[in-house]
Scaffold this motif. Structure first.
Motif, PDB file in Angstrom:
ATOM      1  N   ASN A   1       0.711  -1.247   0.082  1.00 57.39           N
ATOM      2  CA  ASN A   1       0.008   0.083  -0.247  1.00 57.39           C
ATOM      3  C   ASN A   1       0.859   1.223  -0.069  1.00 57.39           C
TER       4      ASN A   1
ATOM      5  N   SER B   1       1.640   8.440   4.960  1.00 64.95           N
ATOM      6  CA  SER B   1       0.929   7.211   5.227  1.00 64.95           C
ATOM      7  C   SER B   1       1.120   6.339   6.061  1.00 64.95           C
TER       8      SER B   1
ATOM      9  N   ASN C   1       0.393   7.607   9.493  1.00 67.93           N
ATOM     10  CA  ASN C   1      -1.078   7.650   9.620  1.00 67.93           C
ATOM     11  C   ASN C   1      -1.482   5.992  10.075  1.00 67.93           C
ATOM     12  N   PHE C   2      -1.034   5.279   9.501  1.00 69.85           N
ATOM     13  CA  PHE C   2      -1.527   3.636   9.698  1.00 69.85           C
ATOM     14  C   PHE C   2      -0.894   3.340  11.204  1.00 69.85           C
TER      15      PHE C   2
ATOM     16  N   TYR D   1      -3.356   4.720  13.689  1.00 72.67           N
ATOM     17  CA  TYR D   1      -5.092   4.254  13.727  1.00 72.67           C
ATOM     18  C   TYR D   1      -4.736   2.980  13.041  1.00 72.67           C
TER      19      TYR D   1
ATOM     20  N   GLN E   1      -7.873   0.777  12.026  1.00 72.98           N
ATOM     21  CA  GLN E   1      -8.720   1.293  10.665  1.00 72.98           C
ATOM     22  C   GLN E   1      -8.238   0.594   9.343  1.00 72.98           C
TER      23      GLN E   1
ATOM     24  N   LYS F   1      -5.641   2.332   5.092  1.00 73.21           N
ATOM     25  CA  LYS F   1      -6.580   3.244   4.305  1.00 73.21           C
ATOM     26  C   LYS F   1      -5.727   4.007   3.310  1.00 73.21           C
ATOM     27  N   ASN F   2      -6.513   4.873   2.353  1.00 69.32           N
ATOM     28  CA  ASN F   2      -5.812   5.699   1.500  1.00 69.32           C
ATOM     29  C   ASN F   2      -5.699   7.056   2.145  1.00 69.32           C
ATOM     30  N   TYR F   3      -4.411   7.373   2.610  1.00 70.30           N
ATOM     31  CA  TYR F   3      -4.161   8.608   3.034  1.00 70.30           C
ATOM     32  C   TYR F   3      -3.555   9.734   1.953  1.00 70.30           C
TER      33      TYR F   3
ATOM     34  N   GLU G   1      -2.176   2.448  -2.822  1.00 69.19           N
ATOM     35  CA  GLU G   1      -2.658   3.438  -2.318  1.00 69.19           C
ATOM     36  C   GLU G   1      -2.794   4.503  -3.333  1.00 69.19           C
TER      37      GLU G   1
ATOM     38  N   ALA H   1     -13.078   3.283  -4.377  1.00 72.35           N
ATOM     39  CA  ALA H   1     -12.189   2.458  -3.384  1.00 72.35           C
ATOM     40  C   ALA H   1     -12.061   0.988  -3.060  1.00 72.35           C
TER      41      ALA H   1
END
Length: 536
Positions: free
Chosen positions: A262, A281, A284-285, A288, A291, A294-296, A373, A448
């Motif tokens: 990702n 990214s 952020n992963f 969190y 979660q 995710k795509n940051y 991502e 997504a």
């Protein structure tokens, strides 16, 4: 296990001294920083947004201004022997939203006067004979060799902000060129000059004004200067890897593989042997992990104004080429270009959407998406471009994933037709089976999801397969220019699904296989059929 407590994540921290004093994780890049800073030099590096350029500038600032004060335990501590220097740091992103050349010139003068006042420059507005730059030049002429360090962050921000206004762009370029000409004339007083940006504008004249400017953007020696390598993640974020594995109920190995898929893959050197993860990214992963991956990228760094302004007057290549690697010369990627001469691929490379995947020969490389991502972000960009004046929510793209997971095939096909009806056909027409498949692929990714295109099985390749939390959909597509042979094409698609047992591989989800025929004249799927028992 609770979240790691020894060192905290440096998410959003671009001040090196603050990072070190706050006990945040710092991935030690100081051996490379020493190589650059230990000799008198003028250096430029280009990287996409959210990679840590400003933190790097702040690191140089701390080193030259405060010596080793903030570098305890880092590699450079045993290497650095130089003295401290006065440091001038200019952040040109503070000048990007000014509405006129007059306002820009006024603000630039104020920035220069304030920043250089800290090391002795005094502008006298009462002197009506000498212009501002004349006073500035006179002061610079009094300085000794190697007197101070100059750092410029986001040098291109004021120009990028006015790409759509050629008159204002040129006026701001002229103002900047005068400043750079002064820097060139008195460059002897510079101990070190470091500058960052996203792109290189030949119109600024800085790359011609400053002799021997070392552009390290594609230099293999500094390919990992900005960004995290896999080894750096495993060593520097070991506690966070363990925490993520625990929160997700999986192994550290599985977490690391998903991080690779990702967020890794950015290569800034021709051989593509070195590659880095996007720090924003990854951080952020780790903050969190529950979660998921995710795509940051898209919201934070994937919509740079440079690219969005370019797309106001240009278009992306057709969706059929969405995931096709592109051959480019190194000159195209790294050479100074006028904005209107940049190819869309070069712009996508500078924005971080494309990266070097393979070296083809000494002059050419193959570029493609670095990871999932960015590929999903690119699909969102494509979807926005294909729909142009209709946002993805209104067009129904944003609801595709939920519908595929919950609704019946009839509702799903009707929704596909709604979305296809919203496409700007004058720019992105559906003209054959390949373009139909690529349009659907991009739209699904814009919602997504990550579809498998031409997925291989023992007996053949399905056109497109996509998973939702509870279902796996198999789509076999056919194209009819005017609908006259639609029924025959539908029967062929049904037979392909049955005979080649598409979707047979174990996946633990409800399988729904659908044969569909797109009518080019009507611009919709007007024949479709669910194929029961396509796989056991």
């Amino acid at each position: 296990m609770t979240a790691p407590t020894e060192k905290t994540l440096p998410l959003g921290t671009s001040d090196f001294a603050a990072l070190r004093n706050s006990n945040e994780i710092y991935i030690d890049k100081t051996a490379l920083i020493y190589e650059l800073a230990s000799v008198r030099s003028k250096i430029f590096i280009s990287r996409p947004r959210r990679f840590g350029k400003s933190l790097l500038v702040s690191t140089f600032e701390s080193l030259f201004k405060n010596g080793l004060r903030d570098f305890s335990g880092l590699k450079i501590e045993k290497l650095w022997k130089d003295k401290t220097y006065p440091v001038v740091r200019l952040d040109f992103s503070d000048l990007k939203d000014l509405p006129s050349a007059e306002e820009f010139q006024k603000s630039l003068r104020s920035m220069i006067a304030t920043a250089f006042a800290a090391i002795g420059f005094r502008y006298d507005p009462a002197d009506t004979v000498s212009l501002f730059l004349d006073q500035f030049k006179l002061w610079l002429s009094t300085l000794e060799t190697n007197s101070f360090v100059l750092l410029i962050d986001e040098y291109d921000a004021p120009l990028t902000a006015h790409l759509e206004n050629s008159r204002l762009f040129n006026e701001i370029r002229t103002v900047l060129s005068r400043f750079y000409a002064v820097v060139k004339r008195y460059e002897g007083c510079l101990r070190f000059f470091f500058m960052t940006g996203i792109t290189k504008y030949s119109q600024t004249s800085i790359f011609s004004e400053l002799n021997n400017f070392d552009d390290i953007t594609l230099n293999p020696a500094y390919a990992t200067l900005i960004g995290y390598t896999e080894e750096e993640i495993k060593s520097g974020f070991a506690a966070y890897l363990r925490n993520a594995a625990e929160k997700l109920g999986t192994t550290e190995k599985h977490v690391l593989q998903n991080l690779r898929d990702n967020y890794d893959g950015f290569s800034f050197e021709p051989s593509a042997q070195s590659h880095v993860f996007c720090p924003w990214s990854v951080l952020n992963f780790f903050k969190y992990p529950q979660q998921g991956f995710k795509n940051y990228w898209y919201e934070s760094g994937g919509q740079p104004s440079l690219l969005l302004k370019y797309l106001e007057k240009h278009q992306l290549v057709r969706p059929e080429s969405f995931d096709v690697p592109v051959a480019m010369t190194l000159d195209e990627l790294g050479a100074v270009r006028q904005y209107d001469k940049l190819s869309v691929e070069a712009l996508l490379f500078q924005a971080g959407y494309l990266t070097i995947r393979e070296q083809l020969n000494v002059a050419e490389v193959e570029v493609g998406y670095p990871n999932k991502e960015v590929e999903l972000s690119m699909a969102r960009l494509y979807a926005d471009e294909m729909l142009r004046d209709i946002n993805r929510l209104d067009a129904g793209v944003s609801r595709l994933a939920k519908m595929l997971d919950r609704e019946c095939p009839e509702t799903v096909i009707a929704h596909f037709n709604q979305v296809f009806n919203a496409i700007d056909y004058s720019r992105y027409p559906v003209v054959n089976e390949a373009s139909c498949r690529s349009h659907l692929q991009v739209l699904l990714m814009g919602g997504a999801m990550v579809p498998d295109v031409e997925k291989h099985s023992a007996l053949g390749r399905s056109d497109l397969e996509v998973e939702t939390p509870h279902r796996r959909w198999v789509f076999e597509l056919k194209f009819s220019a005017d609908g006259t042979n639609a029924e025959k094409l539908l029967r062929s698609a049904v037979m392909q699904i049955r005979d080649r047992r598409y979707g047979e591989a174990p996946h633990g989800r409800e399988l729904i296989a659908v044969a569909m025929v797109f009518n080019g004249r009507e611009r919709r799927f007007d024949r479709w059929e669910v194929v029961p028992g396509a796989a056991s």
